[in-house]
Design an enzyme around this catalytic site. Sequence first.
Site, PDB file in Angstrom:
ATOM      1  N   CYS A  76       0.841  -1.195   0.000  1.00  0.00           N
ATOM      2  CA  CYS A  76       0.000   0.000   0.000  1.00  0.00           C
ATOM      3  C   CYS A  76       0.880   1.250   0.000  1.00  0.00           C
ATOM      4  CB  CYS A  76      -1.000  -0.030   1.159  1.00  0.00           C
ATOM      5  SG  CYS A  76      -2.307   1.217   0.975  1.00  0.00           S
ATOM      6  N   HIS A 178      -3.698  -4.868  -0.446  1.00  0.00           N
ATOM      7  CA  HIS A 178      -3.267  -5.413   0.844  1.00  0.00           C
ATOM      8  C   HIS A 178      -3.293  -6.942   0.790  1.00  0.00           C
ATOM      9  CE1 HIS A 178      -3.173  -1.758   3.375  1.00  0.00           C
ATOM     10  NE2 HIS A 178      -4.067  -1.310   2.519  1.00  0.00           N
ATOM     11  N   GLU A 180      -2.323  -8.890   3.027  1.00  0.00           N
ATOM     12  CA  GLU A 180      -2.674  -9.390   4.358  1.00  0.00           C
ATOM     13  C   GLU A 180      -4.180  -9.332   4.619  1.00  0.00           C
ATOM     14  OE1 GLU A 180      -2.308  -4.963   5.057  1.00  0.00           O
ATOM     15  OE2 GLU A 180      -1.470  -6.458   3.685  1.00  0.00           O
TER      16      GLU A 180
END
Length: 196
Positions: A76, A178, A180
């Site tokens: 990001c 992202h 994650e």
Amino acid sequence: MIAIVDYDTGNLRSVCNVLDRIGAEYCITDNHDIIKAADKVLLPGVGEASSAMQKLNERGLCDVIKGLRQPVLGICIGLQLMCRRSEEGNAECLGIFNTDVRKFVPSPADGVKVPHMGWNEIKNLESPLFKGIDEGAFVYFVHSFAPDVCEGTIATSSNGREFAAAINKDNFYGAQFHPEKSGAIGELILKNFIEL
């Protein structure tokens, strides 16, 4: 060992959670020697580009990051900081990737929202980072600024305009999305990064 660069930009917990799930060994640090000695380096982040660059500068991390030779993944704002400059706060960035970061222009009539938040597809996948990932796979985005497509773009997405969803130059990689927060696909991307 993966060094997660700590420069006070949030979202470290979600990155740690996914690394725990995939069994990766990591530490959170701003120690120059530990970062330089790590097998891999993650530069995550959420926030505003000019203040994030200020925090990197305050900790003396800019030259450390630019000098790394092991695989580095910016997530990001971590990706945005590796570009030349960002319109967000008119920030001069690290200049690793030869592109600029521009704000999205909202257009409700065309369905273009700012911030670009939620699941969107990635295309033109060209990297070992995406081994086992299908063209058009969906990943999770939260951002109002994005890098222009450039030499080194290894994935694209769109929100009113096409933008670089991922970039690679030498040992440096960046993901505007992202991983994650992108479920099984994001976990696989992080596994692929660890295996580089």
